[in-house]
Design a protein around this motif. Structure first.
Motif, PDB file in Angstrom:
ATOM      1  N   ALA A 179       1.219  -1.344  -0.234  1.00 52.02           N
ATOM      2  CA  ALA A 179       0.521  -0.474  -0.022  1.00 52.02           C
ATOM      3  C   ALA A 179       1.277   1.210  -0.061  1.00 52.02           C
ATOM      4  O   ALA A 179       0.710   2.394  -0.768  1.00 52.02           O
ATOM      5  CB  ALA A 179      -0.737  -0.157   1.256  1.00 52.02           C
ATOM      6  N   GLU A 180       2.000   1.348   0.724  1.00 50.98           N
ATOM      7  CA  GLU A 180       3.218   2.306   1.013  1.00 50.98           C
ATOM      8  C   GLU A 180       3.366   2.105  -0.560  1.00 50.98           C
ATOM      9  O   GLU A 180       3.514   4.076  -1.112  1.00 50.98           O
ATOM     10  CB  GLU A 180       4.209   2.155   2.244  1.00 50.98           C
ATOM     11  CG  GLU A 180       3.333   2.499   3.269  1.00 50.98           C
ATOM     12  CD  GLU A 180       4.748   1.930   4.166  1.00 50.98           C
ATOM     13  OE1 GLU A 180       5.497   2.947   4.977  1.00 50.98           O
ATOM     14  OE2 GLU A 180       5.221   0.859   4.458  1.00 50.98           O
ATOM     15  N   ARG A 181       4.412   1.480  -1.338  1.00 51.61           N
ATOM     16  CA  ARG A 181       4.809   1.550  -2.455  1.00 51.61           C
ATOM     17  C   ARG A 181       3.529   1.601  -3.260  1.00 51.61           C
ATOM     18  O   ARG A 181       4.305   3.247  -4.224  1.00 51.61           O
ATOM     19  CB  ARG A 181       5.600   0.004  -2.710  1.00 51.61           C
ATOM     20  CG  ARG A 181       6.222   0.126  -2.118  1.00 51.61           C
ATOM     21  CD  ARG A 181       7.526   0.659  -2.283  1.00 51.61           C
ATOM     22  NE  ARG A 181       7.810   0.952  -4.042  1.00 51.61           N
ATOM     23  CZ  ARG A 181       8.823   0.662  -4.644  1.00 51.61           C
ATOM     24  NH1 ARG A 181       9.256  -0.808  -4.276  1.00 51.61           N
ATOM     25  NH2 ARG A 181       9.080   0.677  -5.448  1.00 51.61           N
ATOM     26  N   LEU A 182       2.472   1.788  -3.441  1.00 50.80           N
ATOM     27  CA  LEU A 182       1.781   2.408  -4.619  1.00 50.80           C
ATOM     28  C   LEU A 182       1.519   3.685  -4.667  1.00 50.80           C
ATOM     29  O   LEU A 182       0.969   4.348  -5.678  1.00 50.80           O
ATOM     30  CB  LEU A 182       0.466   1.263  -4.670  1.00 50.80           C
ATOM     31  CG  LEU A 182       0.607  -0.578  -5.092  1.00 50.80           C
ATOM     32  CD1 LEU A 182      -0.753  -0.995  -4.751  1.00 50.80           C
ATOM     33  CD2 LEU A 182       1.142  -0.139  -6.430  1.00 50.80           C
ATOM     34  N   GLU A 183       1.463   3.355  -3.260  1.00 52.86           N
ATOM     35  CA  GLU A 183       0.883   5.479  -2.345  1.00 52.86           C
ATOM     36  C   GLU A 183       1.917   6.787  -3.580  1.00 52.86           C
ATOM     37  O   GLU A 183       1.425   7.609  -3.914  1.00 52.86           O
ATOM     38  CB  GLU A 183       0.771   5.330  -0.499  1.00 52.86           C
ATOM     39  CG  GLU A 183       0.794   7.147  -1.198  1.00 52.86           C
ATOM     40  CD  GLU A 183      -0.306   7.898  -1.487  1.00 52.86           C
ATOM     41  OE1 GLU A 183      -0.386   9.084  -1.164  1.00 52.86           O
ATOM     42  OE2 GLU A 183      -1.422   7.365  -1.695  1.00 52.86           O
ATOM     43  N   THR A 184       2.442   6.092  -3.400  1.00 52.33           N
ATOM     44  CA  THR A 184       4.440   6.601  -3.455  1.00 52.33           C
ATOM     45  C   THR A 184       4.213   7.163  -5.146  1.00 52.33           C
ATOM     46  O   THR A 184       5.048   7.350  -6.413  1.00 52.33           O
ATOM     47  CB  THR A 184       5.427   6.565  -3.778  1.00 52.33           C
ATOM     48  OG1 THR A 184       5.835   4.581  -4.536  1.00 52.33           O
ATOM     49  CG2 THR A 184       5.733   5.710  -2.125  1.00 52.33           C
ATOM     50  N   LEU A 185       3.293   6.350  -5.804  1.00 53.05           N
ATOM     51  CA  LEU A 185       3.264   6.530  -7.576  1.00 53.05           C
ATOM     52  C   LEU A 185       1.651   7.628  -7.727  1.00 53.05           C
ATOM     53  O   LEU A 185       1.812   7.667  -9.093  1.00 53.05           O
ATOM     54  CB  LEU A 185       2.691   5.498  -7.775  1.00 53.05           C
ATOM     55  CG  LEU A 185       3.883   3.938  -8.103  1.00 53.05           C
ATOM     56  CD1 LEU A 185       2.832   3.338  -8.829  1.00 53.05           C
ATOM     57  CD2 LEU A 185       4.601   4.154  -8.446  1.00 53.05           C
ATOM     58  N   GLU A 223      -0.063  14.938   0.522  1.00 53.68           N
ATOM     59  CA  GLU A 223       1.328  13.442   0.337  1.00 53.68           C
ATOM     60  C   GLU A 223       1.267  14.063   2.032  1.00 53.68           C
ATOM     61  O   GLU A 223       2.526  13.671   2.188  1.00 53.68           O
ATOM     62  CB  GLU A 223       2.398  13.839   0.191  1.00 53.68           C
ATOM     63  CG  GLU A 223       2.891  15.701   0.059  1.00 53.68           C
ATOM     64  CD  GLU A 223       4.464  15.422  -0.151  1.00 53.68           C
ATOM     65  OE1 GLU A 223       5.353  14.680  -0.104  1.00 53.68           O
ATOM     66  OE2 GLU A 223       4.818  16.713  -0.877  1.00 53.68           O
ATOM     67  N   PRO A 224       0.113  13.780   2.977  1.00 48.14           N
ATOM     68  CA  PRO A 224       0.495  12.947   3.990  1.00 48.14           C
ATOM     69  C   PRO A 224       1.615  11.784   4.066  1.00 48.14           C
ATOM     70  O   PRO A 224       1.168  10.457   3.975  1.00 48.14           O
ATOM     71  CB  PRO A 224      -0.977  12.738   4.841  1.00 48.14           C
ATOM     72  CG  PRO A 224      -1.774  12.188   3.692  1.00 48.14           C
ATOM     73  CD  PRO A 224      -1.533  12.513   2.596  1.00 48.14           C
ATOM     74  N   GLY A 225       1.978  12.419   5.466  1.00 49.52           N
ATOM     75  CA  GLY A 225       3.470  11.142   5.528  1.00 49.52           C
ATOM     76  C   GLY A 225       4.100  10.837   4.377  1.00 49.52           C
ATOM     77  O   GLY A 225       4.906   9.462   4.820  1.00 49.52           O
ATOM     78  N   ARG A 226       4.432  11.507   3.624  1.00 50.63           N
ATOM     79  CA  ARG A 226       4.857  10.993   2.203  1.00 50.63           C
ATOM     80  C   ARG A 226       7.214  10.790   3.040  1.00 50.63           C
ATOM     81  O   ARG A 226       7.562   9.642   3.258  1.00 50.63           O
ATOM     82  CB  ARG A 226       5.596  11.248   1.411  1.00 50.63           C
ATOM     83  CG  ARG A 226       3.998  11.411   0.584  1.00 50.63           C
ATOM     84  CD  ARG A 226       4.609  10.346  -0.293  1.00 50.63           C
ATOM     85  NE  ARG A 226       3.279   9.868  -0.744  1.00 50.63           N
ATOM     86  CZ  ARG A 226       3.437  10.085  -2.276  1.00 50.63           C
ATOM     87  NH1 ARG A 226       3.799  11.022  -3.142  1.00 50.63           N
ATOM     88  NH2 ARG A 226       1.626   9.777  -3.132  1.00 50.63           N
ATOM     89  N   ASP A 227       7.082  11.675   4.365  1.00 52.33           N
ATOM     90  CA  ASP A 227       8.364  11.678   4.819  1.00 52.33           C
ATOM     91  C   ASP A 227       8.656  10.485   6.057  1.00 52.33           C
ATOM     92  O   ASP A 227       9.771  10.467   6.197  1.00 52.33           O
ATOM     93  CB  ASP A 227       8.809  12.934   5.744  1.00 52.33           C
ATOM     94  CG  ASP A 227       7.566  13.202   6.913  1.00 52.33           C
ATOM     95  OD1 ASP A 227       6.368  12.605   7.078  1.00 52.33           O
ATOM     96  OD2 ASP A 227       7.755  13.904   7.621  1.00 52.33           O
TER      97      ASP A 227
END
Length: 446
Positions: free
Chosen positions: A88-94, A103-107
């Motif tokens: 889920a995290e990886r797909l969110e980066t796309l 982009e909440p939580g991207r850091d």
């Protein structure tokens, strides 16, 4: 017994070379292997790290950056999303965000990546770039984040990463170029540093930029300026330990698994009479044996119920991915086999190669025994770790059934306490590292 070792089995029932010391390998080749493994977790991610690295280096070359800086930038781009531990995290980066609020939580995943990478010397500078690769520019406010100075190369990588996610596979790439340039230009001075956008527009004015970006095999080609000298064997051992953390820290169930295998395998090898050089290879093989599990979503690894046939097949693929990634990384056949053949069986009924006889070498058999021995002692999503007596009973049964090498099982059982202590010490040390790691991440982000 087999059902208790691997979640894939829950509810289911090449010959070695003469190398006796750790091989000398290129850090860049190993990082390429890691990058490929991380991108295997979903088809949507295939080649993302390589594309981002290609774009970053093209922008850097357009700006005339020196080769050393380009090399560090390339390494950072190749591993920038290793901290996104779940699918889920990886797909969110796309997702290409249009504003700072998107982009909440991207850091968080960037901080996880930084904490994973910073302790390995050759990646320490790349780790600083990774830490801030989702920080936006916003007319210079992005020069600092949470009181820390943001490297300029982090902003360059942010731009390259966002360009890479805009390229749509399956569509003619030259037809996408104008829209991607427009979307990037719209964010000049806001999300992105103006001089980096200008350099991108310069590089992207040539059709070859887009055609090379579309051909992932060519994106994978390493520019001459980015070649690295082979590292000493000590670096390979440290790199293997780093890889094992990237694999294992994705789940608290596996947080210390590779450390346990990496401690048990050389101890058992020494008891079996292998020379010190081979025992050093066994230690590295133990740390690397589950590298291919980066291609398996953590959601599957942590599933407490019976796996679907598709999920089971994903699990079964991991040892093959370990083998091919290590071979591509230049470690040699012996280390690649010893690490990857841990689900083979003496009777030839293992997977994925169905090796037996001389093809299933002593080193591979030792890692296979160490893997099962360690797994039986650990808590898994579907069961608690077994007691020493239950572990002994199951190991003996597996040896008799030729699921594991019977002679090695007899040796392990005869020196069970000694090997169990070595395993426990290795895992206890790894557990301390795991807890300290997440404490550092939490303190940095919260």
């Amino acid at each position: 017994a087999a059902d208790l070792v691997d979640p894939a089995l829950h509810g289911h029932y090449p010959s070695e070379g003469a190398m006796t010391t750790l091989p000398r390998v290129s850090n860049l080749d190993m990082i390429n292997g890691l990058s490929t493994a991380v991108d295997l977790v979903d088809p949507a991610l295939h080649g993302h790290h390589r594309r981002a690295a290609f774009v970053a280096c093209q922008i850097g070359e357009a700006m005339g950056l020196p080769a050393a800086q380009l090399g560090t930038l390339n390494l950072a781009a190749m591993v920038h999303d290793v901290g996104a531990l779940s699918l889920a995290e990886r797909l969110e980066t796309l997702n290409f965000e249009e504003s700072e609020d998107a982009e909440p939580g991207r850091d968080w995943h960037a901080e996880v990546g930084y904490q994973l990478l910073k302790g390995f010397g050759p990646l320490a500078e790349a780790a600083r770039i990774v830490r801030f690769h989702h920080i936006e520019w916003w007319e210079g406010r992005g020069h600092n984040h949470r009181g820390r100075e943001v490297p300029q190369d982090s902003h360059l990588l942010h731009l390259a990463d966002r360009i890479a996610v805009l390229v749509q596979d399956g569509k003619e790439v030259l037809g996408q170029a104008a829209d991607i340039r427009r979307r990037i230009l719209d964010q000049k001075g806001q999300m992105f540093v103006p001089k980096f956008v200008d350099a991108f527009l310069d590089a992207a004015s040539r059709e070859t930029f887009w055609l090379r970006l579309d051909l992932k095999a060519e994106v994978n080609a390493k520019p001459e300026a980015l070649q690295t000298e082979p590292q000493e064997s000590d670096d390979l051992e440290a790199l293997a330990a780093l890889f094992s953390q990237i694999v294992d820290f994705r789940s608290h169930y596996t947080a210390t698994h590779s450390a346990g295998v990496g401690a048990t395998a050389p101890a058992l090898g020494s008891m079996a009479g292998l020379p010190p050089g081979d025992c050093a290879i066994l230690r590295v093989a133990g740390h690397l044996h589950d590298l291919g599990k980066l291609a398996v979503p953590v959601e599957v690894l942590e599933k407490p119920s019976k796996l679907t046939p598709q999920q089971y097949n994903l699990i079964k693929s991991h040892s093959y991915h370990t083998y091919r990634l290590l071979m591509a990384s230049g470690v040699g056949e012996k280390l690649a086999q010893w690490a990857a053949f841990h689900h083979e069986r003496p009777d030839g009924e293992g997977y994925p190669f169905h090796s037996s006889g001389d093809e299933f070498s002593m080193g591979s058999r030792i890692v296979a025994v160490a893997d099962v021995f360690t797994a039986l002692t650990e808590d898994r999503p579907y069961r608690k770790g077994l007691s020493p007596e239950a572990c002994k009973t199951l190991l003996e049964r597996m040896g008799k059934a030729k699921a594991l090498d019977g002679n090695l099982i007899a040796l392990l059982l005869s020196r069970f306490e000694e090997l169990n202590t070595a395993r426990a010490q290795g895992q206890e040390e790894a557990l301390g590292q795991y807890r300290a790691f997440w404490d550092r991440v939490g303190a940095a982000v919260n």
